[in-house]
Design a protein around this motif. Structure first.
Motif, mmCIF file in Angstrom:
data_model
loop_
_atom_site.group_PDB
_atom_site.id
_atom_site.type_symbol
_atom_site.label_atom_id
_atom_site.label_comp_id
_atom_site.label_asym_id
_atom_site.label_seq_id
_atom_site.Cartn_x
_atom_site.Cartn_y
_atom_site.Cartn_z
ATOM 1 N N ARG A 1 0.189 -7.350 -5.265
ATOM 2 C CA ARG A 1 -0.289 -6.159 -4.554
ATOM 3 C C ARG A 1 -1.718 -5.810 -4.984
ATOM 4 O O ARG A 1 -2.577 -5.486 -4.148
ATOM 5 N N LEU A 2 -1.968 -5.859 -6.280
ATOM 6 C CA LEU A 2 -3.305 -5.538 -6.788
ATOM 7 C C LEU A 2 -4.345 -6.525 -6.267
ATOM 8 O O LEU A 2 -5.461 -6.128 -5.886
ATOM 9 N N ALA A 3 -3.998 -7.817 -6.222
ATOM 10 C CA ALA A 3 -4.929 -8.828 -5.734
ATOM 11 C C ALA A 3 -5.234 -8.618 -4.258
ATOM 12 O O ALA A 3 -6.403 -8.732 -3.814
ATOM 13 N N GLY A 4 -4.215 -8.326 -3.441
ATOM 14 C CA GLY A 4 -4.438 -8.078 -2.017
ATOM 15 C C GLY A 4 -5.294 -6.853 -1.784
ATOM 16 O O GLY A 4 -6.201 -6.853 -0.922
ATOM 17 N N THR A 5 -5.021 -5.780 -2.554
ATOM 18 C CA THR A 5 -5.834 -4.574 -2.424
ATOM 19 C C THR A 5 -7.281 -4.842 -2.820
ATOM 20 O O THR A 5 -8.224 -4.356 -2.162
ATOM 21 N N SER A 6 -7.472 -5.622 -3.874
ATOM 22 C CA SER A 6 -8.831 -5.967 -4.311
ATOM 23 C C SER A 6 -9.562 -6.757 -3.235
ATOM 24 O O SER A 6 -10.764 -6.549 -2.997
ATOM 25 N N LEU A 7 -8.844 -7.643 -2.561
ATOM 26 C CA LEU A 7 -9.465 -8.446 -1.507
ATOM 27 C C LEU A 7 -9.962 -7.538 -0.368
ATOM 28 O O LEU A 7 -11.079 -7.716 0.148
ATOM 29 N N ILE A 8 -9.129 -6.565 0.015
ATOM 30 C CA ILE A 8 -9.543 -5.652 1.091
ATOM 31 C C ILE A 8 -10.727 -4.791 0.646
ATOM 32 O O ILE A 8 -11.661 -4.537 1.420
ATOM 33 N N LEU A 9 -10.741 -4.353 -0.599
ATOM 34 C CA LEU A 9 -11.860 -3.563 -1.106
ATOM 35 C C LEU A 9 -13.164 -4.368 -1.107
ATOM 36 O O LEU A 9 -14.233 -3.871 -0.699
ATOM 37 N N ILE A 10 -13.051 -5.620 -1.550
ATOM 38 C CA ILE A 10 -14.243 -6.490 -1.539
ATOM 39 C C ILE A 10 -14.725 -6.689 -0.105
ATOM 40 O O ILE A 10 -15.927 -6.673 0.188
ATOM 41 N N TRP A 11 -13.758 -6.906 0.777
ATOM 42 C CA TRP A 11 -14.101 -7.101 2.199
ATOM 43 C C TRP A 11 -14.812 -5.865 2.752
ATOM 44 O O TRP A 11 -15.797 -5.981 3.485
ATOM 45 N N THR A 12 -14.354 -4.679 2.385
ATOM 46 C CA THR A 12 -14.981 -3.432 2.856
ATOM 47 C C THR A 12 -16.397 -3.279 2.308
ATOM 48 O O THR A 12 -17.321 -2.876 3.030
ATOM 49 N N VAL A 13 -16.578 -3.604 1.031
ATOM 50 C CA VAL A 13 -17.915 -3.525 0.432
ATOM 51 C C VAL A 13 -18.878 -4.473 1.123
ATOM 52 O O VAL A 13 -20.049 -4.137 1.411
ATOM 53 N N GLY B 1 -10.345 -9.118 10.579
ATOM 54 C CA GLY B 1 -9.908 -9.593 9.268
ATOM 55 C C GLY B 1 -9.214 -8.512 8.461
ATOM 56 O O GLY B 1 -8.182 -8.739 7.817
ATOM 57 N N VAL B 2 -9.753 -7.308 8.477
ATOM 58 C CA VAL B 2 -9.146 -6.197 7.734
ATOM 59 C C VAL B 2 -7.754 -5.887 8.272
ATOM 60 O O VAL B 2 -6.788 -5.694 7.509
ATOM 61 N N LEU B 3 -7.637 -5.818 9.591
ATOM 62 C CA LEU B 3 -6.316 -5.535 10.176
ATOM 63 C C LEU B 3 -5.313 -6.630 9.840
ATOM 64 O O LEU B 3 -4.137 -6.350 9.558
ATOM 65 N N GLY B 4 -5.798 -7.884 9.923
ATOM 66 C CA GLY B 4 -4.896 -9.003 9.621
ATOM 67 C C GLY B 4 -4.423 -8.996 8.179
ATOM 68 O O GLY B 4 -3.319 -9.465 7.878
ATOM 69 N N MET B 5 -5.269 -8.458 7.284
ATOM 70 C CA MET B 5 -4.867 -8.402 5.867
ATOM 71 C C MET B 5 -4.115 -7.121 5.535
ATOM 72 O O MET B 5 -3.219 -7.120 4.680
ATOM 73 N N ALA B 6 -4.461 -6.024 6.165
ATOM 74 C CA ALA B 6 -3.889 -4.729 5.786
ATOM 75 C C ALA B 6 -2.413 -4.605 6.144
ATOM 76 O O ALA B 6 -1.614 -4.052 5.366
ATOM 77 N N LEU B 7 -2.037 -5.117 7.348
ATOM 78 C CA LEU B 7 -0.633 -4.971 7.767
ATOM 79 C C LEU B 7 0.328 -5.688 6.823
ATOM 80 O O LEU B 7 1.294 -5.070 6.331
#
Length: 618
Positions: free
Chosen positions: A33-45, A72-78
């Motif tokens: 969970r932490l790794a996936g959240t980090s990926l989305i945060l990096i993607w947002t930055v 990409g964000v939607l595909g990862m967030a869901l």
């Protein structure tokens, strides 16, 4: 290095493999969970950086890049949102959701390669591929088989996009494809090696923790067993303390009474007055002591008793036991009777002596604790079993005492240890008897203040009991000792003298000795063959009565096997004499003189009379 260090094999047991996968998912759920959240945060930055960079270089492609980034964000967030639920603890679901996150990010990066300015792809987009591969091979902790096909699919699509760009004449430097593609491929193989080591370590750790849990469970089970054993030992110690305390009290009381009445009798005899009352009290008190030791003896012998099952005449036993306790019941002013039925009870398959003892203890206990009313003995046939009931109108048993009444020396409403209520071994003996006899059981029902019902269950016998007849009375039995020659041996002078006088009173001829030396002296005198040898088991100088009996038998071997009566004050089981040749009998020093004479007479009666002329032929 062995090849097995780079091979991942499933466990041989499907159950163990399922347990490993469940444990694997639970252990790494938070990390994933932490790794996936980090990926989305990096993607947002990076989205913010794209807006700042492309707004100055080429604003026309800003919207195309934004659409790809949003997809990409939607595909990862869901799937990541779903991973925050219980699906993260199921390895199959967790792997599927991670694959969706990874592929969404990867394909979004491939889409950015096509819309981003070609001169900025290598610097701005390509590091994203390495971030994804790093997450897949390390933080996502995918199993090797999943990582192989997932990253393999990513690598193939990457090279396919590069190839299509070359075919479609999209301006892309050749060196970009060769160097970056080679690096992606190299990271694939290195990452697979890392995944293999991670999974092998995880499997070894799983086995270690599983073995540790099993060992801990065994230790805890052993600890519980030790605690239970310690508790049982403490209970045994408490029972022994209660036993010795009660026994000490119950012995001291009659001994004190005996001493007092002996003193009273001496004074009366000195004054030439009759002392018969004092002597009767002394005799009765001594009989109480003997009864107490007989109870202890019976309880001890039950531990090694082997039951002799045979058809038992239930009606005869009920009648015999009730007749035995008629006088004690009358003396307490209560009624004792057998319930009248149209037909007698069926015979049972039991040990006659043990069944009689259990029933006697039930009736005796009921009489002792009943002051008003009576005791009724009845029976009920229940299928293939017979239930014998002993009803009383006594004090009853309160619920707080019902688990303890079968303990040794436990008595209800007898804090003063009144000897008229027994010594507290009756029900514990019954409990042991029921445990020894097969297919026997016991139940009881009681209402405090109204009475109790104790029930003994026994299997009904399909055979008719054999009725034996023995009209010989004890007086006739003891007359058999008249003129017999008895050889006595006991290391206690007072007991030896008492036995000598007892057998002389029957008209027998008696020689006595306190040790093996004295026996040897008698044998050296070349006396006649003894009709019976009576000896204590424990003697002085580390000798035993068994050795004495064998020595006398050896001396008179030409006369056949002589009968032996062992008399002892110890809790010795007859089983301990299993290697001693018959005929013999084991007697207790706590037995009454009449009982001792009767047992010795029966032993002598079954042997061939030797007479005065029974001597060695010249």
């Amino acid at each position: 290095m062995r090849l097995s260090g780079f091979l991942v094999r499933k466990f041989g047991s499907a159950a163990v493999e399922r347990a490993f996968r469940m444990d694997y998912a639970r252990r790494y759920a938070s990390q994933r969970r932490l790794a996936g959240t980090s990926l989305i945060l990096i993607w947002t930055v990076v989205v913010i950086r794209d807006w700042l960079l492309l707004n100055t270089l080429d604003p026309s492609i800003l919207f195309h890049v934004g659409y790809v980034r949003l997809a990409g964000v939607l595909g990862m967030a869901l799937p990541l949102w779903l991973m925050w639920g219980p699906r993260a603890f199921d390895e199959r679901w967790a792997a599927r959701l991670i694959c969706v996150v990874t592929l969404s990010c990867w394909f979004a990066l491939l889409g950015l390669v096509n819309v981003y300015p070609s001169v900025r792809v290598g610097k701005e987009i390509f590091p994203g591929f390495f971030v994804v591969l790093f997450l897949v091979f390390t933080l996502f902790r995918l199993r090797t088989i999943t990582a192989v096909w997932l990253v393999g699919l990513c690598v193939v699509t990457y090279h396919l996009i590069e190839l299509l760009q070359y075919i479609w004449d999209i301006p892309t430097p050749w060196t970009h494809w060769s160097t970056n593609g080679a690096m992606v491929l190299m990271m694939y193989f290195v990452g697979i090696g890392v995944c293999i080591q991670f999974e092998l370590a995880a499997r070894r750790e799983f086995l270690f923790r599983r073995a540790l849990r099993a060992a801990k469970a065994r230790v805890e089970a052993a600890s519980r067993l030790v605690r239970q054993q310690n508790e049982r030992m403490r209970e045994v110690v408490r029972e022994k303390e209660r036993f010795f305390s009660s026994a000490y009290h119950d012995i001291q009381q009659p001994l004190a009474a005996i001493n007092l009445f002996i003193r009273s009798a001496q004074i009366k005899l000195e004054d030439e007055r009759a002392a018969s009352h004092d002597l009767n009290v002394i005799e009765e008190t001594a009989r109480d002591i003997l009864d107490m030791f007989k109870d202890i003896q019976d309880y001890s012998e039950l531990g090694s008793y082997v039951p002799h099952l045979s058809p038992v005449d239930t009606q005869a036993v009920l009648t015999e036991v009730c007749e035995q306790y008629l006088e004690p019941a009358k003396s307490r002013g209560i009624d004792l009777r057998i319930s009248v039925r149209r037909r007698p009870p069926p015979p049972i398959e039991s040990d006659h002596a043990l069944f009689k003892r259990a029933l006697s203890n039930f009736i005796s206990n009921a009489i002792k604790y009943t002051s008003v009313g009576g005791v009724v003995v009845g029976w009920v046939e229940i299928g293939a079993r017979l239930r014998i009931d002993v009803w009383d109108t006594g004090v009853g048993i309160s619920p707080m005492h019902r688990d303890a009444i079968f303990a040794e020396y436990y008595q209800i409403n007898n804090p003063g240890r009144d000897r008229s209520k027994g010594f507290g071994l009756g029900l514990s003996i019954v409990n042991r008897v029921v445990g020894i006899l097969p297919k026997h059981s016991m139940r009881f029902w009681s209402v405090e203040g109204r009475g109790s019902r104790f029930s003994l269950y026994a299997p009904i016998s399909k055979m008719t009991p054999v009725i034996g007849t023995d009209d010989r009375k004890d007086g006739a039995c003891t007359s058999l000792l008249n003129g017999r020659y008895i050889l006595l041996c006991d290391d206690e002078p007072t007991v030896l003298e008492g036995l000598r006088r007892l057998f002389l009173s029957t008209g027998a001829m008696v020689d006595s000795a306190e040790s093996m030396t004295g026996i040897e002296a008698i044998l050296a005198a070349d006396s006649r063959v003894p009709d019976v040898i009576i000896t204590d088991i424990r003697l002085r100088d580390a000798r035993t009565g068994i050795e004495v009996a064998e020595r006398v038998r050896q001396h008179f071997a030409w006369a056949g096997t002589l009968p032996v009566a062992f008399i002892t004050g110890e809790l010795v089981s007859p089983h301990a004499l299993r290697n001693f040749a018959e005929p013999f009998v084991l007697l207790r020093k706590s037995s009454t003189p009449e009982s001792t004479l009767a047992e010795v007479s029966r032993l002598v009666a079954v042997q061939r009379p030797t007479g005065f002329g029974h001597v060695r032929d010249p």
